[in-house]
Design a protein around this motif. Structure first.
Motif, PDB file in Angstrom:
ATOM      1  N   ALA A 112       0.840  -1.199   0.000  1.00 56.96           N
ATOM      2  CA  ALA A 112       0.000   0.000   0.000  1.00 56.96           C
ATOM      3  C   ALA A 112       0.874   1.248   0.000  1.00 56.96           C
ATOM      4  N   SER A 113       0.534   2.182  -0.891  1.00 53.78           N
ATOM      5  CA  SER A 113       1.363   3.371  -1.054  1.00 53.78           C
ATOM      6  C   SER A 113       0.481   4.603  -1.200  1.00 53.78           C
ATOM      7  N   GLY A 114       1.058   5.767  -0.886  1.00 48.47           N
ATOM      8  CA  GLY A 114       0.341   7.026  -0.995  1.00 48.47           C
ATOM      9  C   GLY A 114       0.283   7.564  -2.410  1.00 48.47           C
ATOM     10  N   CYS A 115       0.972   6.927  -3.355  1.00 54.83           N
ATOM     11  CA  CYS A 115       0.858   7.357  -4.751  1.00 54.83           C
ATOM     12  C   CYS A 115      -0.338   6.648  -5.390  1.00 54.83           C
ATOM     13  N   ARG A 116      -0.784   7.181  -6.506  1.00 55.10           N
ATOM     14  CA  ARG A 116      -1.944   6.612  -7.199  1.00 55.10           C
ATOM     15  C   ARG A 116      -1.495   5.825  -8.423  1.00 55.10           C
ATOM     16  N   TRP A 117      -2.151   4.718  -8.669  1.00 57.32           N
ATOM     17  CA  TRP A 117      -1.881   3.974  -9.886  1.00 57.32           C
ATOM     18  C   TRP A 117      -3.174   3.369 -10.391  1.00 57.32           C
ATOM     19  N   GLU A 118      -3.213   3.144 -11.704  1.00 55.04           N
ATOM     20  CA  GLU A 118      -4.406   2.599 -12.335  1.00 55.04           C
ATOM     21  C   GLU A 118      -4.159   1.154 -12.742  1.00 55.04           C
ATOM     22  N   GLN A 119      -5.151   0.326 -12.485  1.00 57.24           N
ATOM     23  CA  GLN A 119      -5.038  -1.104 -12.741  1.00 57.24           C
ATOM     24  C   GLN A 119      -6.282  -1.564 -13.508  1.00 57.24           C
ATOM     25  N   GLU A 120      -6.065  -2.336 -14.553  1.00 54.37           N
ATOM     26  CA  GLU A 120      -7.194  -2.880 -15.300  1.00 54.37           C
ATOM     27  C   GLU A 120      -7.728  -4.133 -14.603  1.00 54.37           C
ATOM     28  N   PHE A 121      -9.043  -4.209 -14.507  1.00 49.70           N
ATOM     29  CA  PHE A 121      -9.710  -5.354 -13.893  1.00 49.70           C
ATOM     30  C   PHE A 121     -10.746  -5.907 -14.863  1.00 49.70           C
ATOM     31  N   THR A 122     -11.103  -7.159 -14.635  1.00 50.82           N
ATOM     32  CA  THR A 122     -12.227  -7.786 -15.334  1.00 50.82           C
ATOM     33  C   THR A 122     -13.340  -8.016 -14.313  1.00 50.82           C
ATOM     34  N   VAL A 123     -14.535  -7.606 -14.654  1.00 52.61           N
ATOM     35  CA  VAL A 123     -15.666  -7.763 -13.733  1.00 52.61           C
ATOM     36  C   VAL A 123     -16.061  -9.241 -13.676  1.00 52.61           C
ATOM     37  N   ARG A 124     -16.028  -9.786 -12.488  1.00 55.71           N
ATOM     38  CA  ARG A 124     -16.491 -11.166 -12.309  1.00 55.71           C
ATOM     39  C   ARG A 124     -17.990 -11.201 -12.021  1.00 55.71           C
ATOM     40  N   LYS A 125     -18.412 -10.311 -11.129  1.00 58.17           N
ATOM     41  CA  LYS A 125     -19.839 -10.195 -10.843  1.00 58.17           C
ATOM     42  C   LYS A 125     -20.097  -8.843 -10.195  1.00 58.17           C
ATOM     43  N   ALA A 126     -21.347  -8.401 -10.287  1.00 58.53           N
ATOM     44  CA  ALA A 126     -21.774  -7.154  -9.663  1.00 58.53           C
ATOM     45  C   ALA A 126     -23.153  -7.375  -9.061  1.00 58.53           C
ATOM     46  N   ASP A 127     -23.341  -6.871  -7.860  1.00 55.49           N
ATOM     47  CA  ASP A 127     -24.609  -7.050  -7.150  1.00 55.49           C
ATOM     48  C   ASP A 127     -25.035  -5.705  -6.586  1.00 55.49           C
ATOM     49  N   LEU A 128     -26.228  -5.242  -6.990  1.00 54.82           N
ATOM     50  CA  LEU A 128     -26.723  -3.946  -6.514  1.00 54.82           C
ATOM     51  C   LEU A 128     -27.316  -4.042  -5.114  1.00 54.82           C
TER      52      LEU A 128
END
Length: 253
Positions: free
Chosen positions: A55-71
């Motif tokens: 864990a770091s105080g800088c920001r980074w972007e990571q690509e993810f694949t959605v496995r599931k989403a629940d509202l």
């Protein structure tokens, strides 16, 4: 003549509600400073030169694949959530404060980009460029706390004053009536504050819309409360009109 409407237990209840609500409002107001500091830190955080190992105080972007989403609609205290997969297959579980604009459109297999800060996904961006803060997102929390403090003070202060007033004027019906006027105007002002906060959040208005809308409503409420309190203290709201069948004491004097 009937005795005054002191109603001690009821007034004590209002007094305690007022104290509890004001304490909650003060706690929310004190949290604003910490939330503002966290938001400033996030906005000033630089991009990571490489993917950090921890864990770091800088920001980074990571690509993810959605496995599931629940509202989680209809589930009590259930927050919208999604399970995202790293390219390595490692799952990341994220929750959201609301369903729109991104999480409600997520579908399994869809690609999203997550902004990672201090080891947490704080924002998700979909393929259309729409962004949404997660539950760990630092942006917007000061507004939530300020709005909550506003609603607490709007109700808590009149409830405190209206509950304590009759306790210091026992047996005086006019003061008891005036205290009731203050209490119920506080309820109306608290409801108006909550409605204003809901309208601002639902329509995505800037936070300055809250005082712009609630301010005039609060002034009208204060004016109405003042007028009714004066009427109560003058006796204009007394409900003890002489009965037509009762003799007039002055007539037989």
């Amino acid at each position: 003549m009937r005795s005054g409407g002191w109603q001690g237990p009821g007034n004590v209840t209002w007094l305690l509600m007022g104290v509890a609500t004001l304490v909650t409002g003060v706690a929310m107001a004190l949290e604003v400073r910490g939330a503002l500091d966290r938001e400033r830190e996030f906005r000033a955080a630089p991009a990571c030169a490489s993917v950090p190992v921890k864990a770091s105080g800088c920001r980074w972007e990571q690509e993810f694949t959605v496995r599931k989403a629940d509202l989680n609609r209809g589930r009590r205290n259930g927050s919208p959530e999604a399970e995202l997969l790293l390219p390595s297959g490692e799952p990341w579980h994220v929750t959201f404060r609301q369903t729109d604009p991104v999480v409600s459109e997520l579908a399994p297999g869809e690609k999203v980009v997550g902004t990672v800060w201090h080891g947490q996904v704080v924002e998700v961006r979909d393929a259309d460029g729409r962004r949404q803060q997660t539950s760990h997102g630092p942006v917007g929390w000061p507004e939530d706390r300020l709005g909550g403090a506003l609603a607490c003070f709007a109700f808590g202060l009149p409830a405190l004053v209206g509950g304590a007033w009759p306790l210091f004027a026992r047996g005086d019906r006019r003061h008891a009536t005036a205290g009731g006027v203050v209490r119920w105007h506080g309820v109306c002002m608290g409801v108006a504050a909550l409605f204003t906060l809901w309208a601002q959040s639902a329509n995505g208005w800037p936070f300055w819309a809250v005082p712009a809308i609630w301010g005039p409503l609060a002034l009208l409420g204060l004016a109405s409360m003042t007028a009714f309190v004066i009427a109560a203290l003058r006796g204009d709201m007394d409900d003890e009109a002489p009965s037509a069948h009762e003799p007039n004491p002055t007539a037989t004097a």
